[in-house]
Design an enzyme around this catalytic site. Structure first.
Site, short mmCIF file in Angstrom:
data_model
loop_
_atom_site.label_atom_id
_atom_site.label_comp_id
_atom_site.label_asym_id
_atom_site.label_seq_id
_atom_site.Cartn_x
_atom_site.Cartn_y
_atom_site.Cartn_z
N HIS A 168 1.86 -6.40 5.84
CA HIS A 168 0.99 -5.23 6.00
C HIS A 168 0.79 -4.76 7.44
O HIS A 168 0.60 -3.58 7.67
CB HIS A 168 -0.38 -5.52 5.36
CG HIS A 168 -1.27 -4.32 5.25
ND1 HIS A 168 -0.82 -3.10 4.77
CD2 HIS A 168 -2.59 -4.15 5.54
CE1 HIS A 168 -1.83 -2.25 4.77
NE2 HIS A 168 -2.90 -2.84 5.24
N ASN A 221 0.82 -1.21 0.00
CA ASN A 221 0.00 0.00 0.00
C ASN A 221 0.85 1.27 0.00
O ASN A 221 0.41 2.33 -0.45
CB ASN A 221 -0.95 0.00 1.20
CG ASN A 221 -0.22 -0.05 2.53
OD1 ASN A 221 0.65 -0.90 2.74
ND2 ASN A 221 -0.56 0.84 3.44
N HIS A 222 2.09 1.19 0.49
CA HIS A 222 2.94 2.38 0.53
C HIS A 222 3.51 2.72 -0.85
O HIS A 222 4.01 3.84 -1.03
CB HIS A 222 4.08 2.20 1.52
CG HIS A 222 3.64 2.35 2.95
ND1 HIS A 222 3.77 3.53 3.64
CD2 HIS A 222 3.04 1.49 3.79
CE1 HIS A 222 3.29 3.38 4.85
NE2 HIS A 222 2.83 2.15 4.98
N HIS A 267 0.61 -8.55 -0.37
CA HIS A 267 0.97 -7.63 0.71
C HIS A 267 -0.15 -7.50 1.74
O HIS A 267 0.07 -7.68 2.94
CB HIS A 267 1.30 -6.25 0.17
CG HIS A 267 1.54 -5.23 1.25
ND1 HIS A 267 2.73 -5.16 1.92
CD2 HIS A 267 0.74 -4.29 1.79
CE1 HIS A 267 2.65 -4.20 2.84
NE2 HIS A 267 1.46 -3.65 2.78
#
Length: 645
Positions: A177, A28-29, A82
């Site tokens: 995550h 997500n980053h 992830h």
């Protein structure tokens, strides 16, 4: 952490060196939304990249991130992703393999606002897949439910895991995550078919969690799961064709610690929970400030709407109606929760005139909040004594008022000369003083570390007495002498061995305290070192040790430099992220500065986009207040204060 650019460059180097052995998935980053967030809200990559390099490198990273795959399958047995699995039960492995690139080589979708949902808009199936692969977390129940991470994120249950894996004829889902809730480097749930694997030990430089890696080999004789150093009880994953061994570790591990593994693990779990709670609190404060800024900037429209709903003789509305109007005008936030936190005294009927008049936003150049940030950053950055001496241009250990003003000008470039003089006089006085006294004054604005064991503060007090007896008062001057005498390699930073041996060489001076445990007991000194090492770097700086000694005196009263307040400041606060991005675009040399003329013009364009003219009085006030040198825009846009009177 603060070294994401370097970590990524190392990973890229590994990939270039061994292209068939290194595979990197996207998290997500690795999306523009997270990159642009500030560090304290889980982002910081954009700030770090631009601070160290330039826009070209940041743009290259952004292009690369979109090329990273979302998932992998290892030996037809393990599904790797992830975030997690999917809210749509019809999603299967075949569908993921056929997902067109245009649907996943992009940023994840933004949440729909209320107006879009009322128009019947919804995320596409492909957008849901992309978002869940990056953001989903497991829960211990069944089915999918709303996540604590926000209204659009989901959590998936045991049945979701089993259905997906059984359909794909796979044995295990491997994801990351989230820091494992047991404080270790990995965690198995969902009947051993879902593993959370977290490789970053001491996450963010704040937690004390362990990290872990999984090593897979072809199945031979022996158990399918090889044990690891953990007291956690779990069922091994039901692998058919592979053998898995787990290796847990902790960076900068210190030797000689005497505490038991169970005690260490319990402390780790507590720190994980405290960090999660602290991060949640910071997020809620940021949301509240943003919400109050919205109320302040939209005050006129809110008042007009509410007045149409009620007559002049009845200047009250129900809290339900107030929240509805706030959602319509300011956007769909969790207004009942926000009001409960920032205005707990509100009844079911609200005098909306008083309510709308309460929020106020002030815009500061610098003040106490900025000094706190500066002091914390100085400690976390492990500034060396030689570097601090160079900053204050103090080869002889003395700092004149002029040198102090020049140093403040380098640290806080948005200050005017008059403001530098005021701040320097308030902090350090008008007389020449010792460097150690200057650093002591700076340290007053940073909070001391939190010690996990109650005996540590007493032990540090006794150690302080020992250092004072050896080098003489005051303590901050004695600590400088201790560092110079103890740092063996001249680095001005102490490793654990230097710290322990340096104290033990001082002798057995009998300070008052716990007579049951010797003051210079090596095991306890190693534990104290680890507690002082607040950024978990494996070394401690002078400022870190000074903060740990916590020689507290009253903070000096600092002058505040208010620029403006009111609706203009509220609008800048609400849209500061957009302003910061445009400022950086107007700064191709990455100087960190922009002319006053360009900044005022940028604010005027923002108001045009918002379809509201910038009042001439506001324009003139900005020009007058900001006139002079070019603006350090990043510093300037951090100086907002939100109050609800």
């Amino acid at each position: 952490g603060r070294y994401v650019v370097e970590i990524w460059l190392l990973v890229i180097a590994f990939k270039l060196s061994h292209p068939q052995s290194v595979f990197v998935l996207r998290g997500n980053h690795e999306n523009d939304q997270m990159i642009s967030r500030p560090f304290k809200m889980g982002g910081g990559f954009s700030e770090e990249c631009l601070g160290k390099y330039n826009h070209s490198l940041l743009a290259a990273f952004q292009r690369m991130f979109k090329l990273l795959p979302l998932f992998a399958v290892i030996e037809k047995e393990i599904f790797v992703v992830h975030g997690g699995l999917f809210r749509n039960p019809s999603v299967n492995l075949e569908m993921l393999r056929e997902l067109p690139k245009v649907h996943w080589q992009r940023n994840y979708p933004n949440p729909l606002n209320k107006e879009e949902m009322e128009q019947g808009k919804a995320w596409t199936e492909q957008e849901e897949i992309l978002f869940d692969a990056l953001w989903a977390d497991p829960h211990h129940g069944i089915g999918s439910k709303r996540s604590e991470r926000g209204r659009v994120a989901v959590m998936f249950g045991e049945d979701v895991t089993e259905r997906f894996l059984d359909d794909a004829k796979l044995s295990l889902c491997l994801r990351s995550h989230r820091v494992p809730q047991n404080g270790g480097g990995f965690e198995l749930i969902h009947n051993g078919r879902l593993m959370t694997l977290f490789s970053a030990s001491k996450y963010g430089g704040v937690l004390q969690n362990r990290g872990a890696v999984a090593v897979l080999r072809p199945a031979q004789e022996g158990p399918a799961f090889l044990g690891c150093e953990t007291s956690e009880v779990f069922e091994p994953p039901p692998l058919r064709h592979l053998r898995m061994s787990m290796h847990e570790y902790c960076v900068s591990a210190l030797h000689g610690l005497s505490e038991s593994k169970s005690s260490s693990q319990a402390r780790c779990v507590q720190q994980v929970r405290r960090f999660v709670e602290h991060a949640q609190q910071e997020h809620e404060v940021a949301v509240e400030q943003h919400a109050l800024g919205l109320i302040c900037s939209e005050r006129r429209e809110l008042w007009s709407r509410l007045r149409r709903l009620r007559s002049r003789s009845e200047p009250r509305v129900s809290k339900e109606i107030l929240c509805q109007v706030l959602s319509e005008v300011c956007g769909e936030l969790d207004w009942p929760r926000i009001l409960a936190r920032c205005a707990p005294e509100l009844g079911e009927e609200v005098a909306y005139g008083e309510f709308l008049a309460a929020p106020n936003v002030r815009w500061f150049h610098q003040g106490v909040a900025q000094m706190v940030t500066l002091a914390r950053a100085s400690a976390q950055a492990e500034l060396r004594l030689s570097g601090l001496a160079a900053l204050f241009d103090s080869p002889n250990g003395l700092v004149t008022p002029q040198l102090a003003r020049e140093a403040i000008g380098q640290l806080l470039p948005s200050l005017r000369k008059r403001q530098r003089r005021q701040l320097s006089a308030s902090l350090f006085g008008e007389e020449t003083t010792e460097l150690s006294a200057v650093l002591h004054q700076l340290a007053l604005f940073a909070d001391p570390p939190q010690f996990p064991e109650p005996w540590m503060k007493t032990a540090l007090s006794r150690i302080g007495e020992l250092i004072l007896k050896k080098h003489g008062p005051p303590l901050h001057s004695a600590l400088i002498q201790f560092f110079k005498a103890t740092a063996q390699d001249g680095s001005d930073l102490l490793g654990p061995k230097d710290f322990v041996e340096g104290l033990q060489q001082m002798g057995t001076y009998d300070c008052s305290g716990d007579v049951e445990v010797p003051l210079l007991h090596a095991g306890r000194l190693y534990q104290i070192f680890e507690a002082i090492d607040s950024n978990c770097s494996g070394t401690i700086s002078f400022l870190e040790l000074l903060l740990a000694m916590d020689e507290r005196s009253d903070r000096p009263e600092l002058p505040e430099f208010p620029a403006l307040e009111g609706s203009l400041c509220a609008t800048l606060l609400v849209h500061k992220a957009a302003l910061l991005r445009v400022c950086r675009a107007l700064d191709p040399l990455d100087s960190g500065r922009i002319s006053v003329k360009n900044f005022v013009e940028l604010v005027s364009l923002l108001y045009q986009v918002l379809e509201r003219p910038l009042a001439e009085a506001h324009r003139l006030a900005m020009q007058e207040e900001l006139s002079g040198e070019d603006l350090a825009y990043a510093e300037l846009l951090r100086g907002f204060e939100v109050r609800a009177e």
